[in-house]
Design an enzyme around this catalytic site. Structure first.
Site, PDB file in Angstrom:
ATOM      1  N   GLY A  79       0.681  -1.148   0.132  1.00 33.88           N
ATOM      2  CA  GLY A  79       0.025  -0.088  -0.038  1.00 33.88           C
ATOM      3  C   GLY A  79       1.035   1.282   0.037  1.00 33.88           C
ATOM      4  O   GLY A  79       2.074   1.289  -0.407  1.00 33.88           O
ATOM      5  N   SER A  80       0.305   2.134   0.553  1.00 39.51           N
ATOM      6  CA  SER A  80       0.953   3.553   0.560  1.00 39.51           C
ATOM      7  C   SER A  80       2.439   3.688   1.189  1.00 39.51           C
ATOM      8  O   SER A  80       3.010   4.636   0.775  1.00 39.51           O
ATOM      9  CB  SER A  80       0.127   4.602   1.095  1.00 39.51           C
ATOM     10  OG  SER A  80      -1.235   4.828   0.272  1.00 39.51           O
ATOM     11  N   THR A  81       2.531   2.825   2.100  1.00 38.96           N
ATOM     12  CA  THR A  81       4.053   2.504   2.619  1.00 38.96           C
ATOM     13  C   THR A  81       4.970   2.713   1.689  1.00 38.96           C
ATOM     14  O   THR A  81       6.240   2.889   1.908  1.00 38.96           O
ATOM     15  CB  THR A  81       3.867   1.633   3.756  1.00 38.96           C
ATOM     16  OG1 THR A  81       3.297   0.610   3.237  1.00 38.96           O
ATOM     17  CG2 THR A  81       3.418   2.080   5.147  1.00 38.96           C
ATOM     18  N   PHE A  82       4.743   2.057   0.554  1.00 38.07           N
ATOM     19  CA  PHE A  82       5.715   1.852  -0.634  1.00 38.07           C
ATOM     20  C   PHE A  82       5.917   3.254  -1.116  1.00 38.07           C
ATOM     21  O   PHE A  82       6.983   3.414  -1.841  1.00 38.07           O
ATOM     22  CB  PHE A  82       4.956   1.068  -1.574  1.00 38.07           C
ATOM     23  CG  PHE A  82       5.831   0.580  -2.728  1.00 38.07           C
ATOM     24  CD1 PHE A  82       6.962  -0.220  -2.629  1.00 38.07           C
ATOM     25  CD2 PHE A  82       5.605   1.422  -4.280  1.00 38.07           C
ATOM     26  CE1 PHE A  82       7.585  -0.499  -3.824  1.00 38.07           C
ATOM     27  CE2 PHE A  82       6.438   1.277  -5.186  1.00 38.07           C
ATOM     28  CZ  PHE A  82       7.390   0.114  -5.097  1.00 38.07           C
TER      29      PHE A  82
END
Lengths: 365, 700
Positions: free
Chosen positions: B290-293
């Site tokens: 998800g957005s942690t990427f």
């Protein structure tokens, strides 16, 4: 009357040393057995010493009796031996042990007719070859008659059953026929013809086949068919170069079967090492050397055949026995002459050596 | 009388003689082979066959945390065995054993009568039972000390430690990876027997002492592990989540300081838990990040030069890629690059990925080690899946830009993010620091392994700075930690189920790094399927903040000096002197001598009040407000404070300013101050609460 020299001393010495080593090793390998099973650790030693004395007596008599005087009696001796081979098969007369009826009970001791037959056959063949050496090139008149006798003897011993001894006698007969002038082709053809029968005898049944081939890879069934030979290899290997020391064998502690009889050489290897083995083999080789030397320098062909036959009888057994113990040959049940426990083998062997020594008195130098 | 043997006959005998010689030579060679060449081997095998050995177990090595605290130890307990050949009365012996050990009589008897040299009766029995049996002195029954594994901290770090079985064998975790080292070499008592099973008195009778196993020193810190597990548990319970993962790593070395999973299990009684509980998701499972990427996407784009910090992106709330509309979680309008990260804008990230192109994107994915196992010293490491450039459609590429479609293990994700905190150098994560010998001597030290420089130091620092903004101003505000700058990123991934995204099932995550100025730890918390609120910033960020806060304190990390607040707290404090009733001149002199500022209010010559009051410890340079004797129009005007201009200041600056004036702050929202009440210039009594409204800069 021929002039007699003194007998072959080297031969005598080699024999005495082998006899001595045999008695010591029989004691060493059987002491634990003897004390456990008979309550007397000298049980086998005493008997072997007694047999050695009887053997020595036989040797002295044979040495004194000029060998050519035996020639007229060779057929008779052979027939008596043959008769004994039949007698041993009669239930009640022959003693059964380990599933084989091989022994005749003589009260205190028992005796194995097949062992006597070895010498008897040598005597018979020496006479036969001496008389027929000119026609030995003929198959029907020269080679066939003794082979028929061999067939009878072979069959009788096989019935006991004692395949090993039967094969040893057959080998001995073949060698003597070869020495006597039989054509190699004839012998080869006979060998070839008997191959299917031999194969059937050895390979006919699963358990026999397994036992027969166990020597090729004993590790495949180390607790079954390979057990015996592996214990022998363990003993030999444990001895390494100089041995674990006299009396120090571990394999004799019920691990190695037939330790004071057929497999005594393995105990020699364990206690006295490679060096001890070489020493024993050297003594046997000296015996063969002196024996064949006597044969070639015998004053007549009867003496020559007789000497060659007796020498072959001994050396062939040594080679088979050591071959078995070192896992070069399948297990047969052949004793090591002069060393293994047992009078049936020892007395005829020593008598044979007595004859050899008698012949040696008349050799051309 | 016949003639002497002829030449032919003699020749045949000669042939016979040489044949004999040949045969004897063959036998001699064979003997040499058996006795000399194979001798030693055969001797050893023979001895092995003739002997029975009783095992003496080696002590399994201890597992320590990085500061030498015991996490797994071995304790010696007795085990009972039988040598069937030596048993005199099998029935009586079996009866005694069965009653004492609480075993089935038939079963015991069966073992006692087995054709075996050695059988276990019961392993690892209680000391009292052992003593009772030893007193009974049964022939053929023996005792040996075995070591049993004990995990004194219970379930703490259970997923890292794994388990060791009854035979001293590692089954899971580092117990299995370093099994050979931990196990040691068992010793034995060797007794030689004859073929009839009697012990030989003068035979081989040896004792081979066991060599104890080596000990492990983990990179795990028990306290950080405890903090991490506590916070993870709290988050999982609070959000009624399916499961959770947390990892704490030292970004400079790759050392794993903590690694936790929920649900968990107690390795002392591992049979009582479902097998799934023993799964170390952190290492084994590939999940959508998800957005942690997104920080990685930004780093790739900046490093590759396809985007710069000045670039602006327009987010209308969705992006259309090859005819498919992909929506953003919000319509962000116009954002710069930092804003895009701060606001976690999917549209901007998709744009960056598309600018990079499939080849570059994949190359960086490889460089960040997202396509391969990291090679951590842990069994069953998984790896994520990143489609190859050939498989990547533009839609995939765009979506991967914000961390969907591709999967990776939590460890892969954290390691990659940690590389940004390590000046762009990716470190190989590891769990075991040292191997110790039985006496505690160091046998081997595992040093940090840099895998590669993925992005430049400059890019890494810039992205890290942008991640600070995420926490300070953006979606990660719940991860703020008093006294430390935290860089971080939220993530809320929709779970992929059978090829599609499943609505309502989310993976909420947060990755944080602290202190941002000199990173010491990188923390990842992933909460699987939280109920109710599911944004990573709400579910996972508070846990990360708590882990960072307590870990910083535990590690004694100096608060970082990158904020005014911090600078202030690092400087020595000054005690405000009592200046009331002094003349303004004397008071001013006194205060200046102490290194304090002066703000005189009113027109009088004598100080009637002071703020802060005497005795207060304040930072040097703090202005002390002096009220003078001349009263203003209103008596309440006495010691009034003028409200300063706060609009446009950050929350920290506002707090600092108001603190210095002795005013209280009421915060509304977060980000930059956009409104204040009372307004600037108004005079208020000291300790009046000033209400300040903050808004994230992008929302303005």
């Amino acid at each position: 009357m021929r002039r007699a020299k003194s007998p072959d001393f080297v031969l005598f010495l080699a024999m005495v040393m082998l006899l001595g080593i045999g008695i010591v090793m029989v004691f060493s390998s059987s002491a634990v057995d003897a004390s456990v099973n008979y309550g007397d650790k000298y049980y086998f030693l005493k008997r072997q010493a007694l047999w050695a004395l009887i053997g020595l007596g036989a040797l002295l008599v044979a040495m004194k009796v000029d060998y050519w005087r035996i020639q007229p009696y060779t057929k008779a001796i052979f027939l008596i031996s043959l008769l004994l081979l039949v007698v041993v098969l009669i239930p009640g007369v022959g003693i059964t042990a380990h599933g084989a009826r091989r022994w005749i009970d003589l009260g205190v001791v028992s005796f194995q007719p097949s062992e006597l037959m070895k010498l008897a056959f040598v005597l018979y063949l020496a006479n036969y070859l001496d008389r027929r050496q000119r026609i030995m090139g003929s198959f029907s008149r020269g080679v066939l008659p003794p082979l028929i006798l061999l067939g009878i003897v072979f069959a009788l011993i096989l019935v006991e059953p004692d395949l090993g001894t039967a094969v040893a006698i057959a080998g001995m007969v073949f060698v003597m026929l070869f020495v006597g002038g039989a054509k190699v082709l004839h012998l080869f053809m006979v060998g070839l013809a008997s191959l299917p029968a031999g194969a059937w005898m050895v390979l006919g049944e699963e358990y026999r086949r397994e036992r027969f081939f166990a020597f090729l890879n004993p590790w495949a069934d180390r607790l079954g068919s390979g057990f015996h030979i592996i214990q022998a290899l363990y003993a030999l290997g444990s001895g390494r170069l100089f041995g674990v020391g006299l009396g120090q064998s571990r394999q004799k502690l019920f691990y190695l079967p037939e330790r004071h009889t057929d497999f005594i050489f393995a105990i020699i290897g364990e206690e006295l090492g490679f060096v001890g083995c070489i020493f024993v083999l050297s003594l046997f080789f000296i015996l063969a050397w002196r024996g064949y030397r006597i044969a070639v320098s015998a004053p007549d062909t009867f003496g020559c055949f007789l000497a060659a036959g007796i020498t072959t009888m001994i050396t062939l057994q040594v080679i088979i026995n050591v071959g078995v113990v070192t896992s070069l040959l399948p297990i047969t049940g052949i004793t090591l002459p002069l060393i293994s426990f047992g009078g049936s083998s020892l007395v005829p062997t020593m008598a044979g050596i007595g004859i050899l020594m008698n012949i040696s008195r008349y050799t051309k130098s | 009388m016949s003639s002497p043997p002829g030449v032919a006959l003699r020749r045949r005998i000669l042939f016979l003689f040489f044949s004999t010689l040949l045969a004897v030579l063959v036998l001699v060679m064979r003997l040499a082979w058996i006795q000399v060449a194979l001798g030693e081997e055969l001797r050893a095998r023979a001895e092995e066959d003739r002997t029975r050995s009783m095992p003496v177990q080696a002590r399994r090595g201890t597992i320590f945390d990085r500061r030498g605290r015991e996490l797994a130890i071995s304790v010696n307990v007795d085990s009972v065995f039988a040598v069937p050949a030596e048993i005199e009365d099998a029935e009586a012996t079996a009866a005694k054993l069965a009653s004492t050990l609480g075993m089935d009589y038939g079963k015991v008897l069966d073992r006692l009568t087995r054709r075996a040299a050695f059988v276990w009766i019961k392993r690892q029995i209680d000391p009292e039972v052992a003593a009772e049996l030893q007193a009974a002195d049964l022939p053929g029954i023996g005792f040996t000390q075995e070591s049993r594994r004990y995990y004194p901290k219970g379930s703490l770090a259970s997923h890292v430690l794994g388990i060791a079985g009854i035979d001293n064998q590692g089954l899971e975790g580092v117990e299995v990876v370093y099994d050979e080292e931990l196990r040691g070499t068992p010793g034995k008592i060797i007794i030689e027997y004859d073929a009839r099973g009697r012990e030989l008195p003068q035979a081989v009778h040896r004792y081979v002492p066991p060599v104890d196993g080596q000990s492990l020193v983990l990179t795990i810190d028990e306290v950080i592990q405890f903090i991490t597990e506590r916070e993870l548990e709290k988050a999982v319970i609070e959000h009624q989540a399916l499961r959770g993962v947390a990892i704490v790593m030292d970004p400079r070395t790759g050392e794993i300081l903590a690694m936790a999973n929920r649900p968990d299990y107690d390795p002392n009684h591992y049979q009582d838990y479902p097998v799934e509980n023993r799964r170390n998701l952190a290492v084994t499972d590939a999940l959508p990040p998800g957005s942690t990427f997104k920080p990685l996407t930004v780093a790739m784009a900046v490093e590759e030069g396809v985007a710069s910090w000045g670039d602006t992106f327009h987010c209308p709330g969705n992006i259309v890629i090859t005819g498919v509309s992909v929506s953003c979680w919000k319509s962000h309008g116009t954002l710069d690059l930092e804003g895009a990260l701060e606001q976690s804008c999917n549209v901007a990230m998709a744009n960056l990925a598309l600018r990079l192109g499939a080849e570059s994107f994949f190359r960086y994915a490889e460089a960040f080690n997202l396509t391969n196992r990291l090679g951590i010293d842990f069994p069953g490491e998984g790896k994520g899946s990143v489609p190859t450039p050939a498989q990547m459609r533009p839609l995939d590429l765009g979506v991967m830009g914000f961390g969907q479609t591709l999967t990776m293990t939590p460890l892969q994700l954290l390691s990659a993010i940690a590389a940004l905190a390590n000046d762009g150098v990716l470190m190989k994560p590891y769990l075991v620091k040292q191997l110790l010998g039985p006496e505690g001597e160091v046998l081997q030290t595992f040093s940090p392994t840099p895998l590669r420089q993925v992005v430049s130091e400059k890019t890494a620092r810039e992205v890290l700075q942008a991640m600070v903004a995420v926490v300070e101003e953006g979606t990660g505000r719940n991860a703020r930690v008093e006294g430390y700058t935290v860089a971080g990123k939220t993530g809320t991934a929709q779970k992929v189920v059978a090829g599609g995204y499943e609505r309502g099932r989310y993976l909420s995550s947060f990755v944080g790094i602290a202190p941002a100025s000199d990173p010491r730890i990188a923390v990842l918390v992933m909460i699987d399927e939280p109920k109710g609120t599911y944004y990573g910033g709400q579910v996972a960020a508070p846990a990360v903040a708590a882990i960072i806060r307590d870990t910083m304190r535990y590690l004694d990390v100096p608060p970082d000096a990158s904020t005014a607040e911090e600078r202030a707290s690092e400087e020595p404090l000054v005690k405000v002197p009592l200046v009331i009733n002094l003349s303004v001149e004397d008071a001013t002199m006194e205060l200046r001598r102490q290194g304090l500022g002066v703000d005189v209010r009113g027109g009088g010559g004598v100080v009637v009040d002071q703020v802060p009051p005497a005795g207060a410890a304040v930072v040097r340079g703090t202005k002390v407000v002096l009220s003078t004797s001349v009263r203003s129009a209103s008596p309440s005007d006495n010691a009034m404070v003028t409200v300063p201009e706060l609009i446009g200041k950050s929350m920290r600056e506002v707090a600092a300013v108001l603190g210095a004036l002795g005013l209280r702050l009421e915060v509304v929202g977060s980000g930059i101050a956009v409104n204040q009440y009372p307004e600037a210039g108004e005079r208020v009594p000291p300790a009046t609460t000033i209400r300040v409204e903050f808004q994230p800069p992008a929302d303005r």
